[in-house]
Write a protein that holds these residues in place. Structure first.
Motif, PDB file in Angstrom:
ATOM      1  N   SER A 235      26.557  64.220  36.211  1.00 57.02           N
ATOM      2  CA  SER A 235      27.820  64.385  36.933  1.00 57.02           C
ATOM      3  C   SER A 235      27.711  64.011  38.409  1.00 57.02           C
ATOM      4  CB  SER A 235      28.313  65.829  36.804  1.00 57.02           C
ATOM      5  OG  SER A 235      27.402  66.722  37.422  1.00 57.02           O
ATOM      6  N   THR A 236      26.513  63.993  38.954  1.00 54.14           N
ATOM      7  CA  THR A 236      26.339  63.650  40.371  1.00 54.14           C
ATOM      8  C   THR A 236      26.227  62.147  40.595  1.00 54.14           C
ATOM      9  OG1 THR A 236      23.926  63.841  40.278  1.00 54.14           O
ATOM     10  CG2 THR A 236      25.177  65.850  40.780  1.00 54.14           C
ATOM     11  N   GLU A 237      26.197  61.394  39.518  1.00 51.65           N
ATOM     12  CA  GLU A 237      25.987  59.956  39.631  1.00 51.65           C
ATOM     13  C   GLU A 237      27.151  59.275  40.343  1.00 51.65           C
ATOM     14  OE1 GLU A 237      25.707  55.996  36.764  1.00 51.65           O
ATOM     15  OE2 GLU A 237      25.472  57.988  35.892  1.00 51.65           O
ATOM     16  N   ILE A 238      26.843  58.320  41.183  1.00 51.99           N
ATOM     17  CA  ILE A 238      27.840  57.417  41.745  1.00 51.99           C
ATOM     18  C   ILE A 238      27.867  56.190  40.838  1.00 51.99           C
ATOM     19  CG2 ILE A 238      28.463  55.987  43.721  1.00 51.99           C
ATOM     20  CD1 ILE A 238      27.029  58.005  45.501  1.00 51.99           C
ATOM     21  N   ALA A 239      28.895  56.082  40.037  1.00 48.17           N
ATOM     22  CA  ALA A 239      28.959  55.034  39.019  1.00 48.17           C
ATOM     23  C   ALA A 239      29.496  53.738  39.619  1.00 48.17           C
ATOM     24  CB  ALA A 239      29.843  55.491  37.862  1.00 48.17           C
ATOM     25  N   GLU A 240      28.734  52.672  39.515  1.00 49.46           N
ATOM     26  CA  GLU A 240      29.151  51.353  39.982  1.00 49.46           C
ATOM     27  C   GLU A 240      29.999  50.697  38.893  1.00 49.46           C
ATOM     28  OE1 GLU A 240      28.539  49.967  42.896  1.00 49.46           O
ATOM     29  OE2 GLU A 240      27.106  51.407  43.732  1.00 49.46           O
ATOM     30  N   VAL A 241      31.225  50.393  39.235  1.00 51.87           N
ATOM     31  CA  VAL A 241      32.182  49.880  38.254  1.00 51.87           C
ATOM     32  C   VAL A 241      32.729  48.536  38.724  1.00 51.87           C
ATOM     33  CG1 VAL A 241      34.315  50.364  36.990  1.00 51.87           C
ATOM     34  CG2 VAL A 241      32.851  52.253  37.739  1.00 51.87           C
ATOM     35  N   LYS A 242      32.875  47.623  37.797  1.00 61.14           N
ATOM     36  CA  LYS A 242      33.515  46.347  38.098  1.00 61.14           C
ATOM     37  C   LYS A 242      34.875  46.303  37.413  1.00 61.14           C
ATOM     38  CE  LYS A 242      32.905  41.311  37.918  1.00 61.14           C
ATOM     39  NZ  LYS A 242      32.042  40.187  37.492  1.00 61.14           N
ATOM     40  N   TRP A 243      35.889  45.837  38.126  1.00 66.67           N
ATOM     41  CA  TRP A 243      37.205  45.650  37.515  1.00 66.67           C
ATOM     42  C   TRP A 243      37.588  44.178  37.561  1.00 66.67           C
ATOM     43  CZ3 TRP A 243      41.019  43.518  40.551  1.00 66.67           C
ATOM     44  CH2 TRP A 243      40.861  43.613  41.942  1.00 66.67           C
ATOM     45  N   GLU A 244      38.354  43.764  36.561  1.00 69.33           N
ATOM     46  CA  GLU A 244      38.804  42.380  36.461  1.00 69.33           C
ATOM     47  C   GLU A 244      40.264  42.356  36.027  1.00 69.33           C
ATOM     48  OE1 GLU A 244      34.638  40.273  34.933  1.00 69.33           O
ATOM     49  OE2 GLU A 244      36.111  40.984  33.465  1.00 69.33           O
ATOM     50  N   ILE A 245      41.017  41.435  36.575  1.00 66.41           N
ATOM     51  CA  ILE A 245      42.410  41.241  36.150  1.00 66.41           C
ATOM     52  C   ILE A 245      42.608  39.757  35.897  1.00 66.41           C
ATOM     53  CG2 ILE A 245      43.302  41.108  38.525  1.00 66.41           C
ATOM     54  CD1 ILE A 245      45.837  42.570  37.435  1.00 66.41           C
ATOM     55  N   ALA A 246      43.274  39.443  34.785  1.00 68.01           N
ATOM     56  CA  ALA A 246      43.376  38.049  34.344  1.00 68.01           C
ATOM     57  C   ALA A 246      44.775  37.761  33.828  1.00 68.01           C
ATOM     58  CB  ALA A 246      42.346  37.774  33.247  1.00 68.01           C
ATOM     59  N   ARG A 247      45.047  36.473  33.664  1.00 63.84           N
ATOM     60  CA  ARG A 247      46.337  36.060  33.110  1.00 63.84           C
ATOM     61  C   ARG A 247      46.329  36.042  31.585  1.00 63.84           C
ATOM     62  NH1 ARG A 247      46.030  32.461  37.636  1.00 63.84           N
ATOM     63  NH2 ARG A 247      47.718  32.837  39.137  1.00 63.84           N
ATOM     64  N   ASP A 248      45.147  36.165  30.979  1.00 63.27           N
ATOM     65  CA  ASP A 248      45.055  36.114  29.524  1.00 63.27           C
ATOM     66  C   ASP A 248      44.171  37.248  29.027  1.00 63.27           C
ATOM     67  OD1 ASP A 248      42.795  34.667  30.713  1.00 63.27           O
ATOM     68  OD2 ASP A 248      42.173  34.445  28.618  1.00 63.27           O
ATOM     69  N   SER A 249      44.391  37.657  27.784  1.00 60.56           N
ATOM     70  CA  SER A 249      43.685  38.807  27.223  1.00 60.56           C
ATOM     71  C   SER A 249      42.212  38.526  26.941  1.00 60.56           C
ATOM     72  CB  SER A 249      44.373  39.252  25.925  1.00 60.56           C
ATOM     73  OG  SER A 249      44.369  38.213  24.967  1.00 60.56           O
ATOM     74  N   LEU A 250      41.826  37.242  26.892  1.00 62.69           N
ATOM     75  CA  LEU A 250      40.422  36.887  26.668  1.00 62.69           C
ATOM     76  C   LEU A 250      39.660  36.708  27.977  1.00 62.69           C
ATOM     77  CD1 LEU A 250      40.834  34.355  23.705  1.00 62.69           C
ATOM     78  CD2 LEU A 250      40.222  36.789  23.605  1.00 62.69           C
ATOM     79  N   PHE A 251      40.354  36.808  29.094  1.00 58.38           N
ATOM     80  CA  PHE A 251      39.751  36.739  30.429  1.00 58.38           C
ATOM     81  C   PHE A 251      39.099  35.387  30.712  1.00 58.38           C
ATOM     82  CE2 PHE A 251      40.579  41.098  29.746  1.00 58.38           C
ATOM     83  CZ  PHE A 251      40.806  41.653  31.009  1.00 58.38           C
ATOM     84  N   HIS A 252      39.748  34.326  30.192  1.00 63.77           N
ATOM     85  CA  HIS A 252      39.319  32.987  30.572  1.00 63.77           C
ATOM     86  C   HIS A 252      39.817  32.647  31.977  1.00 63.77           C
ATOM     87  CE1 HIS A 252      37.696  32.356  26.675  1.00 63.77           C
ATOM     88  NE2 HIS A 252      38.852  32.280  26.035  1.00 63.77           N
ATOM     89  N   ASP A 253      40.944  33.278  32.359  1.00 64.19           N
ATOM     90  CA  ASP A 253      41.565  32.978  33.655  1.00 64.19           C
ATOM     91  C   ASP A 253      41.599  34.253  34.511  1.00 64.19           C
ATOM     92  OD1 ASP A 253      42.914  31.854  35.747  1.00 64.19           O
ATOM     93  OD2 ASP A 253      44.833  31.636  34.701  1.00 64.19           O
ATOM     94  N   ILE A 254      40.438  34.658  34.995  1.00 70.73           N
ATOM     95  CA  ILE A 254      40.338  35.847  35.849  1.00 70.73           C
ATOM     96  C   ILE A 254      40.814  35.480  37.251  1.00 70.73           C
ATOM     97  CG2 ILE A 254      38.768  37.522  36.892  1.00 70.73           C
ATOM     98  CD1 ILE A 254      36.994  37.228  34.395  1.00 70.73           C
ATOM     99  N   ILE A 255      41.796  36.213  37.757  1.00 70.28           N
ATOM    100  CA  ILE A 255      42.353  35.868  39.071  1.00 70.28           C
ATOM    101  C   ILE A 255      41.815  36.764  40.182  1.00 70.28           C
ATOM    102  CG2 ILE A 255      44.458  34.856  38.141  1.00 70.28           C
ATOM    103  CD1 ILE A 255      45.852  37.523  38.879  1.00 70.28           C
ATOM    104  N   GLN A 256      41.379  37.973  39.834  1.00 69.06           N
ATOM    105  CA  GLN A 256      40.771  38.851  40.830  1.00 69.06           C
ATOM    106  C   GLN A 256      39.729  39.733  40.140  1.00 69.06           C
ATOM    107  OE1 GLN A 256      43.163  40.964  43.802  1.00 69.06           O
ATOM    108  NE2 GLN A 256      44.968  39.788  43.165  1.00 69.06           N
ATOM    109  N   SER A 257      38.677  40.057  40.869  1.00 70.79           N
ATOM    110  CA  SER A 257      37.675  41.009  40.376  1.00 70.79           C
ATOM    111  C   SER A 257      36.899  41.538  41.571  1.00 70.79           C
ATOM    112  CB  SER A 257      36.727  40.364  39.364  1.00 70.79           C
ATOM    113  OG  SER A 257      35.935  39.380  40.002  1.00 70.79           O
ATOM    114  N   ALA A 258      36.350  42.728  41.415  1.00 73.10           N
ATOM    115  CA  ALA A 258      35.562  43.320  42.502  1.00 73.10           C
ATOM    116  C   ALA A 258      34.803  44.518  41.952  1.00 73.10           C
ATOM    117  CB  ALA A 258      36.455  43.745  43.667  1.00 73.10           C
TER     118      ALA A 258
END
Length: 504
Positions: free
Chosen positions: A54-77
């Protein structure tokens, strides 16, 4: 033989350890994903990361794309899920295109969340479609209403009018037969008071697959009511805290409980607001619709009168919205050039007769705050070309009331319509009554409330509102049951409204 025996023992031991590991392994995204508070150029993304430590700082990546297969990722961080926020992650994504569907996901270590779908608000459009829901008590039954909406296509957003959770410890007498049928018991099993209490209840809701599916498919626009805090609460407290089993509640304890409830809400609901900001806010859907979400509960409401006699004494200064929020609402509607204005509201505006005693002033509803109600009705009457429609939660039963100017519910001038969906799963007025009693109640309501256009006291339902330049279409949909997951859906009532236009 000894060597073979030890070899087998080692293999069994390792196998047992592996099985224990599998049992202990946690799905980091077990609460799904969600989006909310869409704008024309942005939207909020949400998830929770379940971690072993519970004390862990979890490193997470998020991605947003124009398609459900994420061939066209427009932002991520990359971002962090922190213990101080219960490991919830909220990301505001901007620089998006209006009226566009997007797909998003989260990654943690080697795990990837399910893919969520969301969409921005339109800058130009011919049609706006919203689903309206309220009052989802976990012990009340299955969330079939959520499931039915998640299977619909063509919605811009889902509007939740409050009571997303209920704060009671559960096991209330009216719900015991339902709990026996469904096995759905509140967690924790005591009234919610601490921050951890509220967090646990949100976690219980967000594990529900029907709610997860709804959040996964559509952005949600939320407002709170009382049960996100405590029943019939106001900004300074709630009567049930005084001398009950929770202890002798003073202002400091109530303020701490509000702080706990608010923090858990901000963590678990996909809402784009800073902790110290008011929750009332507006959303504009092209030139078609301006949606205003009110806070009639926590920010500004003064204490409810305990009787009509007390109401007479405090009516001059009691307030439901407060001047600041009323000024904001009037300004939002006055300064917006949309054809329609929809108000998302928690408590009933309409005045109604109820029961044998002809109860006409409901002290927890707008009628319990006559100063604010008179000002509000006057604003409606003076702005017919703003085409204001009100949708209301809290009452559990489904209603359509005509709002009339002044205090005459029989012959006053029509100034607006008010629509209340039935609850998602909270108990309805007529469900435990006999058929004969229900008929009597229905006749009584119709006879004493001529401004009541339609109602249902039994079924659980939601509203689909569709707005165009020429019409507002209001459709009530009912699920056949919430006591089992297999159900049917039917349209129970429809009503259309033509817009009024400003005369030259």
């Amino acid at each position: 033989m000894k060597n073979i025996f030890y070899f087998i023992l080692i293999i069994l031991t390792l196998s047992s350890c592996d099985e224990n590991y599998k049992k202990e392994k946690i799905d980091p995204f077990q609460y799904g994903v969600a989006s909310g508070d869409p704008k024309m150029d942005g939207v909020l993304l949400w998830t929770h990361v379940s971690v072993q430590d519970s004390t862990e700082i979890a490193e997470v990546k998020w991605e947003i794309a124009r398609d459900s297969l994420f061939h066209d990722i427009i932002q991520s961080a990359n971002t962090k899920a922190l213990l101080e926020n219960d490991h919830c992650v909220k990301i505001w994504v901007d620089n998006l295109l209006p009226d566009t569907k997007y797909f998003y996901r989260f990654k943690y270590k080697n795990e990837t969340s399910i893919v969520g779908r969301t969409q921005t608000l339109p800058k130009k459009t011919d049609t706006v479609r919203l689903a309206i829901v309220n009052c989802s008590k976990y012990e009340g039954g299955f969330f079939n209403v959520y499931d039915a909406i998640s299977k619909m296509e063509g919605l811009n957003a889902v509007v939740h009018l409050g009571d997303y959770i209920y704060e009671d410890g559960g096991g209330q007498k009216p719900y015991l037969p339902i709990i026996k049928k469904t096995g759905r018991k509140h967690e924790p099993s005591h009234n919610l008071v601490s921050l951890n209490d509220y967090r646990l209840r949100y976690k219980q809701h967000r594990k529900d697959s029907m709610l997860q599916n709804l959040h996964q498919k559509y952005p949600m626009i939320n407002i709170w009511d009382d049960h996100e805090f405590a029943n019939n609460s106001w900004k300074g407290g709630v009567d049930g805290h005084i001398g009950d089993k929770e202890g002798n509640w003073n202002n400091d304890k109530w303020n701490q409980r509000v702080e706990n409830a608010t923090k858990a809400y901000d963590e678990w609901i996909p809402i784009n607001k800073n902790p110290n900001e008011p929750i009332y806010r507006s959303f504009q859907f092209a030139d078609i619709l301006n949606l205003n979400m009110l806070d009639t509960r926590i920010c500004c409401r003064t204490k409810q009168a305990s009787s009509n006699k007390e109401l007479d004494a405090i009516a001059a200064y009691s307030s439901l919205l407060g001047d600041k929020q009323l000024n904001w609402l009037e300004s939002s509607i006055t300064n917006t050039n949309t054809i329609w204005n929809l108000i998302g509201n928690q408590v009933l505006v309409a005045r109604r007769y109820l029961g044998e005693n002809n109860k006409y002033i409901e002290l927890d509803q707008w009628t319990g705050y006559p100063k604010d109600r008179a000002r509000f009705l006057d604003f409606l009457a003076k702005n017919p070309e703003k085409n204001i429609i009100i949708t209301t939660g809290n009452v559990h039963d489904a209603f359509h009331y005509k709002l009339l100017d002044g205090n005459d519910e029989k012959s006053g001038k029509l100034i607006a319509h008010e629509f209340a969906p039935g609850s998602v799963s909270s108990g309805n007025t007529g469900v435990k009554k006999t058929t004969e009693d229900r008929k009597k109640d229905s006749l009584d309501l119709v006879h004493k409330n001529p401004h009541l256009k339609w109602f249902d006291l039994i079924k659980h339902s939601f509203i689909i509102m569709e707005f165009t330049k020429n019409k507002a279409q209001i459709d009530f949909y009912q699920v056949s049951t919430i006591y089992k997951t297999k159900y049917t859906l039917k349209k129970a009532y429809s009503f259309s409204i033509k817009p009024k236009h400003k005369t030259k």
